[in-house]
Design an enzyme around this catalytic site. Sequence first.
Site, PDB file in Angstrom:
ATOM      1  N   SER A  63      39.274  45.378  36.859  1.00  0.00           N
ATOM      2  CA  SER A  63      39.611  44.081  37.238  1.00  0.00           C
ATOM      3  C   SER A  63      41.196  43.944  37.823  1.00  0.00           C
ATOM      4  O   SER A  63      41.769  44.844  38.562  1.00  0.00           O
ATOM      5  CB  SER A  63      39.541  42.946  36.151  1.00  0.00           C
ATOM      6  OG  SER A  63      40.050  41.498  36.666  1.00  0.00           O
ATOM      7  N   ASP A  89      29.409  40.329  40.892  1.00  0.00           N
ATOM      8  CA  ASP A  89      30.735  39.779  40.790  1.00  0.00           C
ATOM      9  C   ASP A  89      31.319  38.791  41.494  1.00  0.00           C
ATOM     10  O   ASP A  89      31.191  38.830  42.717  1.00  0.00           O
ATOM     11  CB  ASP A  89      31.698  40.996  40.842  1.00  0.00           C
ATOM     12  CG  ASP A  89      33.318  40.903  40.319  1.00  0.00           C
ATOM     13  OD1 ASP A  89      33.702  39.774  39.931  1.00  0.00           O
ATOM     14  OD2 ASP A  89      34.000  42.053  40.067  1.00  0.00           O
ATOM     15  N   HIS A 120      31.193  40.144  36.705  1.00  0.00           N
ATOM     16  CA  HIS A 120      32.469  40.832  36.540  1.00  0.00           C
ATOM     17  C   HIS A 120      32.526  41.662  35.303  1.00  0.00           C
ATOM     18  O   HIS A 120      33.281  42.839  35.228  1.00  0.00           O
ATOM     19  CB  HIS A 120      33.722  39.915  36.759  1.00  0.00           C
ATOM     20  CG  HIS A 120      35.002  40.352  36.868  1.00  0.00           C
ATOM     21  ND1 HIS A 120      35.307  41.612  37.993  1.00  0.00           N
ATOM     22  CD2 HIS A 120      36.153  40.599  35.991  1.00  0.00           C
ATOM     23  CE1 HIS A 120      36.607  41.770  37.682  1.00  0.00           C
ATOM     24  NE2 HIS A 120      37.135  41.179  36.644  1.00  0.00           N
TER      25      HIS A 120
END
Length: 380
Positions: free
Chosen positions: A157, A324, A357
């Site tokens: 991330s 994601d 994610h």
Amino acid sequence: MDTVETQFFTIDEPVVLRSGAVLPEVTQAYETYGTLSRNADNAILVFHALTGSQHAAGFNPEVSGLGSRWTDECRRGWWDAFVGPGKAIDTDKYFVICANYLGGCYGTTGPSSTNPETGRPYGSAFPYVSLADMVDVQVRLLTHLGIDRLHAVTGGSVGGVMAMSLATRYPDLVEIVMPIAAGVRVTALQMIHNFEQINAILVDPNFQEGDYYGGPSPDPGLMLARMIGHKTFVSLSALEERARNEVVSHDEGPGSYRISNPLESYMWHQGQKFVQRFDANTYLRLMEAWQGFDLVAEAEVGDVTELFTSSKHQRYMVFTIDSDVCFYPEEQTELVSYLRLADVPYRRITVHSDKGHDSFLLEPSLFAPHMRDVLDNTWV
């Protein structure tokens, strides 16, 4: 992995930020795992995700100065399934470092820290901090540890974004770059979500322009910010699955509204847990840093096509998560197109997951074989 302890490194001289603002000193909270080799050539720097901490692996029962903020949720390392003996990042082979970001609330200097010039928390006086600033102070930590070249840098991330910030601005410092579910720019959707979260905190009456320490905390605003962000971390199918076992309490909810279904209850409890362990000012600084993230400007190059021209000696391992909705797969497609243009060796793996994610935190079996292969073997 055995019980671990957070360590602290203080830069006891003024630190000039990219904005021109100056912090009189900076303390960094960090942890290490494994043993640094005699030649200091087996180090891997891990950047944590947005609201993570320096505690990546093992069990840490408490961190000095954090009190109740170090909740049960914090005590087991956030990447414990990935980092340790025999794991994806094998601490029998590698020396792993993870540090809390500048501006953080887990022991690194941030808005809730005491300003040595006033004896009170910085609060609103804490300056804007860019992602590049956060990386720069970690480079100084590496120097302190006697490391002048990393075997690898990685993160998921925003942590993956910071891995690329280090790799493009300090190209001779690292050999392998492993961004996970990250991208090279702030997308329109990310900017909107971040702006919503910023506003949620700013409009909370308890925020007091950031000077709320010693009084009521802006918990409602921080809860709302977390709920806005959380829906991008988990796929809708995974969110529905998690919410299925939620017990609905009709006595809970914002204001006069009463929670009526498991999805609402799940999100509400995520927000409640979060405010116990995080600081609103730190969250705001992280949002602002993400909004201002610009790899091209940070690297002082003309455009994104020049960004990786100094990275030809590096090797990139790019991970995509197909479900994601925080850093969409198209963002990694864009990244590898620039790597290809700059003739940088790379591999790209798409992880097929229904968890969205957060897969990079939850599903080591989908990542570990590829991570081990890249870290342990030479390839071009």
